[in-house]
Design a protein around this motif. Structure first.
Motif, mmCIF file in Angstrom:
data_model
loop_
_atom_site.group_PDB
_atom_site.id
_atom_site.type_symbol
_atom_site.label_atom_id
_atom_site.label_comp_id
_atom_site.label_asym_id
_atom_site.label_seq_id
_atom_site.Cartn_x
_atom_site.Cartn_y
_atom_site.Cartn_z
ATOM 1 N N ILE A 196 0.839 -1.207 0.000
ATOM 2 C CA ILE A 196 0.000 0.000 0.000
ATOM 3 C C ILE A 196 0.870 1.251 0.000
ATOM 4 O O ILE A 196 0.558 2.246 -0.665
ATOM 5 C CB ILE A 196 -0.955 -0.004 1.213
ATOM 6 C CG1 ILE A 196 -2.010 -1.107 1.036
ATOM 7 C CG2 ILE A 196 -1.637 1.355 1.369
ATOM 8 C CD1 ILE A 196 -3.037 -1.174 2.155
ATOM 9 N N LEU A 235 2.095 1.691 -3.452
ATOM 10 C CA LEU A 235 0.989 2.122 -4.310
ATOM 11 C C LEU A 235 0.780 3.639 -4.190
ATOM 12 O O LEU A 235 0.577 4.322 -5.200
ATOM 13 C CB LEU A 235 -0.287 1.377 -3.924
ATOM 14 C CG LEU A 235 -1.589 1.853 -4.579
ATOM 15 C CD1 LEU A 235 -1.494 1.806 -6.101
ATOM 16 C CD2 LEU A 235 -2.760 1.009 -4.097
ATOM 17 N N ASP A 289 -3.668 0.389 -13.776
ATOM 18 C CA ASP A 289 -4.447 -0.259 -12.722
ATOM 19 C C ASP A 289 -3.538 -1.055 -11.793
ATOM 20 O O ASP A 289 -2.542 -1.656 -12.235
ATOM 21 C CB ASP A 289 -5.483 -1.192 -13.348
ATOM 22 C CG ASP A 289 -6.662 -0.424 -13.919
ATOM 23 O OD1 ASP A 289 -7.478 0.037 -13.116
ATOM 24 O OD2 ASP A 289 -6.750 -0.275 -15.150
ATOM 25 N N VAL A 290 -3.875 -1.085 -10.504
ATOM 26 C CA VAL A 290 -3.147 -1.872 -9.513
ATOM 27 C C VAL A 290 -4.143 -2.740 -8.755
ATOM 28 O O VAL A 290 -5.096 -2.228 -8.146
ATOM 29 C CB VAL A 290 -2.375 -0.971 -8.525
ATOM 30 C CG1 VAL A 290 -1.663 -1.831 -7.482
ATOM 31 C CG2 VAL A 290 -1.369 -0.096 -9.260
ATOM 32 N N ILE A 291 -3.939 -4.056 -8.811
ATOM 33 C CA ILE A 291 -4.779 -5.014 -8.094
ATOM 34 C C ILE A 291 -3.995 -5.475 -6.867
ATOM 35 O O ILE A 291 -2.916 -6.054 -6.998
ATOM 36 C CB ILE A 291 -5.117 -6.224 -8.981
ATOM 37 C CG1 ILE A 291 -5.849 -5.778 -10.256
ATOM 38 C CG2 ILE A 291 -5.942 -7.251 -8.208
ATOM 39 C CD1 ILE A 291 -5.978 -6.871 -11.296
ATOM 40 N N LEU A 292 -4.524 -5.198 -5.684
ATOM 41 C CA LEU A 292 -3.861 -5.616 -4.451
ATOM 42 C C LEU A 292 -4.342 -7.003 -4.031
ATOM 43 O O LEU A 292 -5.542 -7.299 -4.101
ATOM 44 C CB LEU A 292 -4.150 -4.609 -3.334
ATOM 45 C CG LEU A 292 -3.415 -3.259 -3.440
ATOM 46 C CD1 LEU A 292 -3.839 -2.348 -2.300
ATOM 47 C CD2 LEU A 292 -1.915 -3.446 -3.445
ATOM 48 N N ALA A 345 -6.573 0.524 1.022
ATOM 49 C CA ALA A 345 -6.132 0.146 -0.325
ATOM 50 C C ALA A 345 -6.871 0.953 -1.389
ATOM 51 O O ALA A 345 -6.264 1.460 -2.343
ATOM 52 C CB ALA A 345 -6.353 -1.348 -0.552
ATOM 53 N N ALA A 386 -6.058 1.693 -5.344
ATOM 54 C CA ALA A 386 -6.153 0.332 -5.882
ATOM 55 C C ALA A 386 -7.380 0.197 -6.773
ATOM 56 O O ALA A 386 -8.428 0.781 -6.507
ATOM 57 C CB ALA A 386 -6.233 -0.676 -4.735
ATOM 58 N N SER A 387 -7.246 -0.573 -7.841
ATOM 59 C CA SER A 387 -8.367 -0.825 -8.743
ATOM 60 C C SER A 387 -9.227 -1.972 -8.251
ATOM 61 O O SER A 387 -10.422 -2.030 -8.536
ATOM 62 C CB SER A 387 -7.846 -1.146 -10.147
ATOM 63 O OG SER A 387 -6.956 -0.153 -10.589
ATOM 64 N N PHE A 397 -9.262 -5.418 -5.036
ATOM 65 C CA PHE A 397 -8.716 -5.956 -3.785
ATOM 66 C C PHE A 397 -9.146 -7.413 -3.708
ATOM 67 O O PHE A 397 -10.342 -7.708 -3.633
ATOM 68 C CB PHE A 397 -9.261 -5.143 -2.599
ATOM 69 C CG PHE A 397 -8.633 -5.475 -1.277
ATOM 70 C CD1 PHE A 397 -7.448 -4.871 -0.885
ATOM 71 C CD2 PHE A 397 -9.234 -6.396 -0.418
ATOM 72 C CE1 PHE A 397 -6.872 -5.165 0.342
ATOM 73 C CE2 PHE A 397 -8.665 -6.695 0.802
ATOM 74 C CZ PHE A 397 -7.479 -6.079 1.190
#
Length: 449
Positions: free
Chosen positions: A75, A78, A89-92, A105, A110-111, A113
């Motif tokens: 995080i 990010l 895009d960021v997928i956590l 997040a 974040a895009s 979770f």
């Protein structure tokens, strides 16, 4: 939403790249295999620091990022990514999460979770949404460039002259091939129109057509504009940026006025055409691209090669397929047809009644030299519609000097213009001209000799 099986064979995935950041080697290997099997490029890193190094050398459309990482947490990284301008895009993903972590997040940018353990289709479906957003971003970027005036209004190849008919036939033959095309012709003859026709009739018609005027971009910026750059590659490069080759991937890149490219960049373009790979400025890695290049210039390229202003090897690489569009003054038959086309089209767009194109008006249009070619004719029709009349007799049609002509040449142009207006109906044209059909046929026979 498509099923996982249909997503697995989705050809769109071949256009995108993903960075997987996870400290577990098994998870990195699992995700790399699962995503690569679906066609996308996959990069892996074991920490935020390693992920930052990967981003410095490679473009990615999305990041799959573990929250619990050694050193800098997911995080935290990010937040830094968003502050630095990363827009992908960021997928956590995490095995330890509560509601507060999920909210943090999403606030960090974040895009999505996703909790471990997860099914492959959860990651696949999430990435599919990411890639769809990336695709729309590319298309919106191209539309913004067009609205900004970097590409002209799309018109068809209008005309009835043998030259235009021959060019149309050649476009139909050339369009389905993947070969590079070089279009020659004076400014305003319709080189971009021909390029768009080549794209629309190709197998790439549903992918981007990206036009760029090489003469409108400074020599210092053109390389970055075409190939992109990494963050810190040069002064002022505060964030990484994709180039036009990236936005044209899978489609067509139209390089208008290619004769204006600096020699050093011509060398790099030649390598791209031969190897189908680009290297953003500041990057140590090359990226594969699938782009058809169509180039155009109003220069005499052979003369430029002879004087050293254009690379000979690039010219021979481009001239495999070459279209040469003649100036409007050399295809008189097209003038009346184009004027009628613009008259109808622009009148509808402007909400004005079309103007009458009388034989006298057609004759005056045919007698003018049109140094600005089709673009100048279109501008004249638009101006005339707004003013409510075509230029009066004795005025130069577009405000310039008319071409000095003999009486015989004026008569020939006038008759040919009326014939074109009548779609080669000699009986109708003779009636409008006030001569017999036999006289008109005799004149036409004389001109064909």
């Amino acid at each position: 939403m498509s099923s996982p099986d249909s997503l697995a064979s989705n050809p769109d995935w071949h256009d995108y790249a993903v960075l997987v950041v996870d400290d577990e080697a098994g998870m990195r290997s699992f995700l790399q295999r699962a995503l690569a099997n679906r066609g996308c490029t996959v990069h892996v890193a074991e920490s935020a620091e390693a992920g930052a190094r990967a981003l410095a050398g490679d473009h990615v459309d999305a990041i799959v990022l573990d929250i619990a990482l050694p050193g800098k947490a997911g995080i935290e990284w990010l937040k830094e990514l968003r502050e630095s301008g990363f827009s992908g895009d960021v997928i956590l993903i995490t095995a330890f999460a509560d509601m507060e972590t999920a909210i943090d997040a999403l606030r960090a940018g974040a895009s999505d979770f996703i909790l471990k353990p997860f099914r492959v289709d959860q990651i696949v479906n999430s990435l599919q949404r990411c890639f769809e957003r990336a695709r729309l971003t590319r298309e919106n970027y191209i539309l913004r460039r067009e609205v900004a005036g970097l590409s002209g209004e799309v018109e068809g190849m209008i005309g009835s002259s043998p030259a235009i008919l021959q060019i149309c036939a050649l476009i139909k033959r050339v369009a389905p091939t993947p070969s590079t095309v070089l279009i020659l012709g004076e400014s305003g003859v319709g080189k971009e129109v021909a390029a768009r026709a080549l794209h629309q009739m190709s197998t790439r018609a549903d992918r981007p057509f990206v036009p760029v005027n090489c003469a409108a971009i400074s020599a210092e910026l053109i390389e970055s504009e075409l190939f992109g750059h990494t963050r810190g590659a040069f002064t002022g490069a505060s964030e990484s940026r994709n180039g036009l080759f990236y936005y044209a991937n899978g489609g067509t890149l139209f390089l208008d006025e290619i004769g204006e490219l600096p020699l050093a960049l011509q060398t790099k373009l030649l390598r791209v055409l031969e190897e189908r790979r680009i290297r953003p400025i500041g990057s140590a890695k090359e990226l594969p691209v699938d782009v058809r290049v169509i180039a155009a210039t109003n220069r005499d390229v052979r003369a430029e090669v002879a004087r050293g202003g254009f690379r000979e090897d690039l010219f021979y690489r481009l001239e495999v397929l070459m279209l040469e569009i003649p100036p409007l003054r050399e295809r008189i038959e097209d003038i009346a047809v184009l004027a009628a086309h613009f008259n109808r089209q622009l009148a509808a767009r402007l909400g004005l009644p079309p103007l009458a194109i009388t034989p006298e008006v057609a004759a005056r249009l045919a007698a003018y030299a049109w140094p600005g070619n089709v673009r100048e004719l279109r501008n004249l029709v638009e101006r005339s519609l707004i003013l409510g009349a075509f230029p009066a007799s004795g005025e130069a049609p577009a405000g310039g000097e008319p071409l000095p002509l003999s009486l015989a040449e004026v008569e020939k142009r006038h008759m040919l213009a009326v014939l074109a207006q009548c779609n080669d109906n000699k009986t109708q044209a003779a009636q409008l001209l006030g001569v017999s059909r036999k006289t008109l046929e005799r004149k036409c026979a004389e001109w064909e000799q």
